[in-house]
Design an enzyme around this catalytic site. Structure first.
Site, PDB file in Angstrom:
ATOM      1  N   GLY A  38      47.607  39.938  41.971  1.00  0.00           N
ATOM      2  CA  GLY A  38      46.427  40.978  42.677  1.00  0.00           C
ATOM      3  C   GLY A  38      45.989  40.108  43.817  1.00  0.00           C
ATOM      4  N   GLY A  94      43.133  37.998  46.504  1.00  0.00           N
ATOM      5  CA  GLY A  94      41.557  37.466  46.502  1.00  0.00           C
ATOM      6  C   GLY A  94      42.359  36.390  45.555  1.00  0.00           C
ATOM      7  CD  GLU A 133      47.679  45.568  44.739  1.00  0.00           C
ATOM      8  OE1 GLU A 133      47.586  46.627  44.352  1.00  0.00           O
ATOM      9  OE2 GLU A 133      46.428  44.660  44.821  1.00  0.00           O
ATOM     10  CG  ASN A 174      35.333  43.356  45.417  1.00  0.00           C
ATOM     11  OD1 ASN A 174      34.513  43.146  45.909  1.00  0.00           O
ATOM     12  ND2 ASN A 174      36.428  41.779  45.284  1.00  0.00           N
ATOM     13  CE  LYS A 225      26.985  33.745  40.760  1.00  0.00           C
ATOM     14  NZ  LYS A 225      27.132  33.434  43.046  1.00  0.00           N
TER      15      LYS A 225
END
Lengths: 510, 510
Positions: free
Chosen positions: B271, B273, B296, B386, B410
């Site tokens: 994917g 990212g 993709e 997104n 975080k």
């Protein structure tokens, strides 16, 4: 046994296997503790009826551990799942079931239930992702001269089970008419990575063999049975299902008039169960001319539509009928023969074919939420009802994926439209249209905020409309693409648990 | 303009359209309020760079309503989405975006964002389910003698946009090398219901034309640009992504040794990212021999693997690279040319091909829950990040669907493994494997209760393991196929909202 087997020469035409005829108990003795067993059966049709029961009987008598993984096409008839559950035989069950006793055992965590897209079970088996299949039990109407197995009223996963299992037990069911022979089209995908395209480009295409082809020496036992399929349990149409059908027909007419669908509708799929069957039956009164069905189970409605000259061809993985329809259809199969084909569920439900044909897919929701996410399986978000079945195979790949439900249940104590589904089987990306007897919401091309307004105004029962408006108004304060108040998102479900109703005033009055 | 256009004879070889060369502002004048516009661009590659910006400029200057529906392949570069958002031009946006300004507008409800499976947008357009497309803006490296459009670094939805739109604006980008010509394979599905199979049976198959074929008279304007694609923003691998890659490689080795996958792995999809790119890059050090990519977006990692002789062929819908890789790859395209093809995203992401090839699909999760349901899109269940992108196209149909994420975010205030995802993009039926830097859980063939135990023990960060064990223990009291405590299911998310951390002790200490 020789005398017995010679009685069935028209049913067992392969001389090499005639000596394999035996009792159900002897056949069941091939199955041992810990084995993986694949059995025929799809929506109560063409299920193995004798050997699983004999296995349960043995388990009860022996009193020692006899627990198996049982895979089927879909649901079984004749309380076989109940019998197996009560005998403690089921360690693991997939990919679908509808039995109350089994369901309770699943929800107690006693039977591991793997809820799967119906097109995927044998794909995973073939890829060795579910372990080796030890034994297949396949109901058939005959075994051909070369050992080909002629399935009965369902194909389901039978073909791949027979091909992939080490040993095959065939149940020859004398109650299933020999006239079924020739109705089946068995196409099996090649091994990956060198697989060729699935060549179906029209619902009526026949692309495979009429029988399940395995080496005859894999047939380890043959059991003779004589028992009709369990009749369908679906309920007749009622006022609400007729209203749903009415909304749908109006929507489809609109689609045709807007040039989004051809005047002769794309092929239709309709899910298992009462609502889809009743809604499809409502198409008898529709203005649409001849269309085709490319579905998994062919229910009464398929034949209602054939009799009304609405359906010109129907492709399925099984035929499951009410008792009256059963007698009529199987007593006059020549009337329908040229308009029917039964395929493996891997083919009937294959993403490749569904997308290519551009199906209209009609499936039943247990509940859906204000954004169009659908729960098909889990009561209260936790307790399994039946399973996702083929709804995901169809909804994801259809040109128009429709989910139907009555807007309320249990006399209004439950709303089928809720703030957020506590279990999501089909998400906003896959749901095009939702419809209740109240109305229809066309969600295509809409953002979640637009979907919410439409669903609340069109689909919700008046008993719950203000409550849902209120939830959404409050959620908007949280903002976002998909506004929610997580603190309140399941408040309707928890209220139902606590007070017996999702309605607020019930709590106040209690 | 004649002099200008003659300068680009190598780029605009069709004499009939040379006179269409004009300014971006003049081309943008073809776009009016309320129109539907389809623009090229997939993961910042091959995006229309000039006309959208000119449109925004006009909107700012005119000060009267100019709001459009903008469809793209996937995300755009050059802050085009920001520019359009700030100018108030976007009424509706689909099917994907990654821009902070646009995202904020979406989450305020100012832009209607339709988050779609990337394979479905042009399928819906073709079926007239998203309205008529007025204008297409397509970046190209050239227009051939017969008017064929040669796309640049992405195909995305460009071909179908050009075919379906009333008018086509071509941006000829001089900064994109002419060497890209010949890299593309444009295959467009036929109209349903008479569609033929998609004939790709191997990632390297070329089945279409090297250019987008439209009647030259549909080209309404040509704009000359000279601007590189925006560089990829993905981060380099770090300790956690290397650990994730390590778990995955070990898992895949195990699959091969168990005979579930061939020694030469099935084709891989990864994917968009940072995490998927970094994990894929980790395969450089894997023991696997040459494999193929059918994906993709082709990111840096694809070329790292080609350079390491691990990847023999890569099929994608776009090439999106870091600045350094961009210069290296496009400066030496002949080095890679025979091992690359760029396809329409409808083909790269097509369920038919994905299932046929039996892909391994690796995608990123925002968070997943104890039963393996995945949230890919919504922060806190409400706010769009997104979009789902192609993850659904791949996960549903892959032979092995893997979702990866770091176990915490975080600084530990967020656990990526939660009791229940507050937005479900991929459900238990489609998720085969989940992996964090802590470990990997193989969920195939497991019931939800088994999945939960595995996920808690393998994937959760130690900071949250006891909390999740506690949640699950409590949920078991509720029982069911998928035990939950609906009252507590989102308590981690609401605690994060209230205290800034999902951890219980933070609340206690606060």
């Amino acid at each position: 046994m020789e005398r017995l087997s010679s009685m069935y020469e028209d049913r067992i035409r392969c001389a090499a296997v005639r000596g394999k005829v035996t009792s159900a108990a002897a056949a069941a003795a091939l199955i041992h503790d810990g084995m993986r067993v694949g059995a025929s059966g799809f929506t109560r049709a063409g299920d193995a009826k004798a050997v699983p029961v004999a296995l349960a009987e043995r388990a009860r008598q022996e009193g020692k551990p006899l627990r198996i993984t049982l895979m089927t096409g879909a649901s079984l008839g004749h309380d076989v799942d109940r019998t197996l559950t009560e005998a403690g035989v089921l360690a693991r069950r997939l990919p679908f079931q509808v039995d109350k006793t089994l369901r309770d055992a699943i929800n107690r965590g006693e039977v591991m239930f793997v809820d799967q897209h119906l097109s995927e079970t044998v794909e995973m088996l073939r890829a060795n992702q579910l372990g080796k299949l030890d034994v297949a039990i396949i109901e058939a109407v005959a075994i051909t001269e070369t050992g080909g197995i002629v399935p009965s009223t369902s194909v389901g996963n039978s073909a791949s089970f027979a091909i992939l299992a080490d040993k095959v037990i065939v149940e020859i069911n004398l109650a299933q008419p020999l006239a079924l022979e020739g109705l089946h089209d068995i196409w099996i995908p090649g091994r990956r990575p060198n697989r060729e395209p699935l060549p179906i480009v029209h619902p009526r295409d026949r692309v495979g063999a009429p029988v399940i082809e395995i080496p005859p020496e894999k047939i380890a036992a043959i059991v003779i049975t004589n028992m009709a399929d369990s009749a369908s349990t679906v309920l007749p149409a009622d006022e609400e299902t007729e209203q749903i059908a009415g909304h749908l027909i109006e929507f489809l007419q609109h689609e045709v008039s807007r040039g989004r669908m051809p005047a002769r509708l794309p092929p239709l799929q309709a899910g298992i169960g009462t609502i889809a069957n009743a809604v499809l039956a409502g198409f008898v009164k529709s203005p649409f001319e001849a269309f085709e069905i490319y579905s998994e189970v062919l229910q009464d409605s398929t034949f209602d539509l054939m009799d009304a000259d609405k359906v010109t061809f129907a492709s399925g993985a099984s035929i499951t009928l009410s008792a009256a329809r059963h007698a009529q259809v199987f007593g006059n199969l020549d009337r329908y023969r040229d308009r029917l084909v039964l395929r493996p569920q891997e083919v009937s439900n294959h993403p490749e074919v569904i997308r290519r044909l551009g199906l209209i897919a009609l499936n039943t929701a247990l509940e859906f939420d204000i954004y169009g996410n659908v729960n098909s399986t889990h009561v209260g978000g936790t307790h399994m009802m039946n399973g996702i079945g083929g709804s995901g195979d169809f909804a994801r790949n259809a040109s128009c994926a429709i989910f139907a439900t009555k807007s309320i249940a249990k006399g209004g104590r439950i709303s089928s439209v809720v703030p957020m589904v506590p279990h999501c089987d089909h998400n906003e990306h896959d749901v095009d249209v939702v419809v209740t007897e109240q109305g229809l919401a066309d969600l295509r091309g809409l953002a979640p905020r637009e979907r919410a307004v439409l669903i609340v105004e069109k689909c919700v029962h008046p008993l719950y409309r203000d409550m849902l408006r209120d939830y959404y108004r409050d959620a908007l304060k949280q903002g976002g693409q998909t506004p929610h108040r997580l603190e309140r998102a399941f408040s309707w479900h928890t209220r139902l648990n606590e007070t017996g109703s999702m309605r607020e005033e019930t709590a106040a009055l209690a």
